[in-house]
Motif scaffolding. Sequence first.
Motif, PDB file in Angstrom:
ATOM      1  N   HIS A   9       5.748  13.599  12.004  1.00 51.05           N
ATOM      2  CA  HIS A   9       4.624  12.885  12.590  1.00 51.05           C
ATOM      3  C   HIS A   9       3.603  12.616  11.483  1.00 51.05           C
ATOM      4  N   ALA A  10       2.965  11.440  11.521  1.00 53.97           N
ATOM      5  CA  ALA A  10       2.008  11.067  10.477  1.00 53.97           C
ATOM      6  C   ALA A  10       0.656  10.773  11.103  1.00 53.97           C
ATOM      7  N   VAL A  11      -0.396  11.295  10.479  1.00 53.23           N
ATOM      8  CA  VAL A  11      -1.771  11.055  10.898  1.00 53.23           C
ATOM      9  C   VAL A  11      -2.541  10.551   9.687  1.00 53.23           C
ATOM     10  N   ALA A  12      -3.305   9.453   9.871  1.00 52.34           N
ATOM     11  CA  ALA A  12      -4.112   8.903   8.776  1.00 52.34           C
ATOM     12  C   ALA A  12      -5.531   9.455   8.882  1.00 52.34           C
TER      13      ALA A  12
ATOM     14  N   PRO B 119       0.819  -1.214   0.000  1.00 52.63           N
ATOM     15  CA  PRO B 119       0.000   0.000   0.000  1.00 52.63           C
ATOM     16  C   PRO B 119       0.852   1.262   0.000  1.00 52.63           C
ATOM     17  N   VAL B 120       0.292   2.327  -0.589  1.00 54.04           N
ATOM     18  CA  VAL B 120       0.980   3.624  -0.597  1.00 54.04           C
ATOM     19  C   VAL B 120       1.190   4.120   0.826  1.00 54.04           C
ATOM     20  N   SER B 121       0.234   3.793   1.710  1.00 52.04           N
ATOM     21  CA  SER B 121       0.349   4.251   3.090  1.00 52.04           C
ATOM     22  C   SER B 121       1.616   3.726   3.754  1.00 52.04           C
ATOM     23  N   ALA B 122       2.095   2.557   3.321  1.00 49.89           N
ATOM     24  CA  ALA B 122       3.336   2.014   3.882  1.00 49.89           C
ATOM     25  C   ALA B 122       4.528   2.870   3.479  1.00 49.89           C
ATOM     26  N   ALA B 123       4.566   3.292   2.204  1.00 50.10           N
ATOM     27  CA  ALA B 123       5.671   4.138   1.741  1.00 50.10           C
ATOM     28  C   ALA B 123       5.655   5.491   2.441  1.00 50.10           C
ATOM     29  N   VAL B 124       4.452   6.019   2.661  1.00 46.97           N
ATOM     30  CA  VAL B 124       4.337   7.338   3.286  1.00 46.97           C
ATOM     31  C   VAL B 124       4.841   7.300   4.722  1.00 46.97           C
ATOM     32  N   ILE B 125       4.465   6.259   5.491  1.00 44.43           N
ATOM     33  CA  ILE B 125       4.908   6.208   6.886  1.00 44.43           C
ATOM     34  C   ILE B 125       6.419   6.031   6.971  1.00 44.43           C
ATOM     35  N   HIS B 126       6.997   5.283   6.040  1.00 46.06           N
ATOM     36  CA  HIS B 126       8.454   5.117   6.041  1.00 46.06           C
ATOM     37  C   HIS B 126       9.152   6.437   5.730  1.00 46.06           C
TER      38      HIS B 126
END
Length: 759
Positions: free
Chosen positions: A702-705, A687-694
């Motif tokens: 800091h990351a917020v979904a 998922p793209v969300s995995a690349a973004v958190i990395h």
Amino acid sequence: MHKTDRLLRASGICALVAALWFTANVVHPVGPRVLLWVPTAVSACFLVAGFVRTARTESLLPATRRFWQHLTAAAVVIGIGVSSQAIDVLAEARPHGPQTGPVMLVGSGLGVLIIMYALFRLPLGRQTSGEILRVVLDAGTLMLAAAVFLWHFSTRSALNNGDDTGIFLSLMVTIIALLAVFAVAKFVLSSHSHVDNEALRLLAVAMFVGAVAPMFRPWFEALDPHLFPDMVSTPIVYYIALLAAARQRLAPGGKRRGAVAPRPRSFSLLPYAAVAAVDGLLVAVTWSDGADEMVVVGSAVLLTALVVLRQLTAFRDNSRLLARLDHSATHDGLTGLPNRVLFHNRLEKALATPGDRPVAVALIDLDDFKEVNDTLGHEVGDLLLIGVAKRLEACVRVEDTVARLGGDEFVVVLDDADPAAADLAAERMMNALRQPVYADGHELPIRASIGIADGRTGDRPSALLRHADIAMYAAKNLHGTACLHYDPSMSVSGSDLGTELRDAIATGQLFLLYQPIVSLDDGHIMGAEALVRWAHPVRGTLAPDAFIPIAERTGLIVPLGHWVMRTAFAQLAEWNVLHGDAAPQVLNVNVSARDLREPGFAEHVAGLLAEFGLAAERIVLEITETMALEPGPSVVNLLRLRAMGVRVSLDDFGTGHSTLTLLHDCPIDEIKLDRSFTQSEVDDRPPVSAAVIHLAQALGLHAVAEGVETADQAEQLLSLGYIAAQGYHFARPMPPARLSELLAAKQSLIPAAETVSTS
């Protein structure tokens, strides 16, 4: 100037006649002696008339007119003094010495005092104590050099002759001349804005000629006792002074041209010229002495010249560096146009000009610029902006100002332009923008919307810019590149929401809901995002999408943003009192691009933090990627906010033109993953969300979904490393009272499996 100014032409003729007649009498006496003094008396009349004309020029500032009124009085008394000198000389069978009688001394002394008073009455720019000290030292250097020359050519002769009267008169003349030199030097070296620089230099030259000329009396007395240097120098002085007055009349109301006023030079050549003059006098005095003394004196003069040359070289380099820094602070780095700060200065200056004059503002927005950036890249977008800037500059007059406000917005100040003239300028701009721009092998058609606000001197700059903004958004509804003048009806055109929104802000129809930001691990409330709603009396509750675009078009986005921020800050302060450590640790507030471009936005936020006693690190301001990319005031405000401790979040991350450069260079602390990635279906692909958190972890962000609506989505995000999230799975936006109840209960917002809802 001479062709149109009869007084100036007549004064120049008098000075020329005086010089020719005086030269003829040096060779051989010609005609009656009284004819040598006639040009002086006639020139004095011309001078007074010219000064009166300048003092009555209505377009000049009041302080400037007062200055020339004082000079008129000085010209009258000096003219009387010089006339008395002529009478004294003509009454003597064989004049001796300078012939400076009591009336001459009183008239000249009083005239110099009036000039000094006029100079000191002029408002000067703000100066630091160091700048004042340098001015005084430079002026003192000039005064000392003048004193050396006056002593050598005047006072020394009186002392050698044992003439007590001559000593007294010479001393009086010396003191008056030195005071005049100091006053003029102090003012010339200071910062000022009420007297034209060229006019002031001419006045300084006139006073210098008037002070130096009498020193040559002994030379002419040896040829003919009836010859006085004042016979030729005074008409020349009057002519130069009259030239200064004419030059002042050509600059009504100060500078309004398109060029930036240059930074005052950090040094002056006058003190160095004074040193050079004294060195020259030293060489002349010791020329006939021994060879050894000549070598020593010559070496001292040479060393002085080398030191002065070295200093001037350093000063010149420093001045060039300061000029580059000044240009960077007031101009856009990409296009080279004036930036928002310089635009506001130019507009305020145009609207503050004396008299009743029209001033128009044209706001230009490129409608398809975002698509160019998204599809072809920022390099091509930059080339497009540069091409547009060049075309707009070619469409206006030299006294107009073309500026870049930021992003794809340009603005033009049309000084002294009525609606018809503004239409002509707009037509030239539209014709120029209808032609495509060729950038990096791409043919880029331009569609622009132009809004014009017609104002007059005395109007408020912010109102004029807001009206141009409204007209520009109205022009977007027309086909192709279009232009519209502002009309009050535009605020309510099509729908009445524009006017109703203004009333809603004033009457309390707006309210805030708060959506919790929760911990994915245990579901406790970490923070909240403030979301504005409008309780419309007829249409019911309106979401931001229904009225934020209208607020942007009507210029109401700034007061709306101020209301949201004040209300949200007040609510957080109330939660702190009610719940203490259980209160939300952070509060997210959305800000608009227009808010972020306001010069005082960071200071406004600081004031609210102080008013409600909030720590800066508990506030998170959410911006879009486009806003983060805008150079100029937006980035400046972001840097100031982060320096205060306020955190900045990049909202809807991944939907615009996000790049690694953006994440690295922009002053942000947090990214909010857009709901489109949060809600994407789970499959075999990473998922793209995995690349973004990395990326966020690598860059220390800091990351917020956002938009979490199911337990599966929450579980996947937690497994990827996300700590915080918000969405309907945890809680919908709610009134502050409901959130306060949840804070008091200290319960987890992770729903039980049987109550999970995907609505």
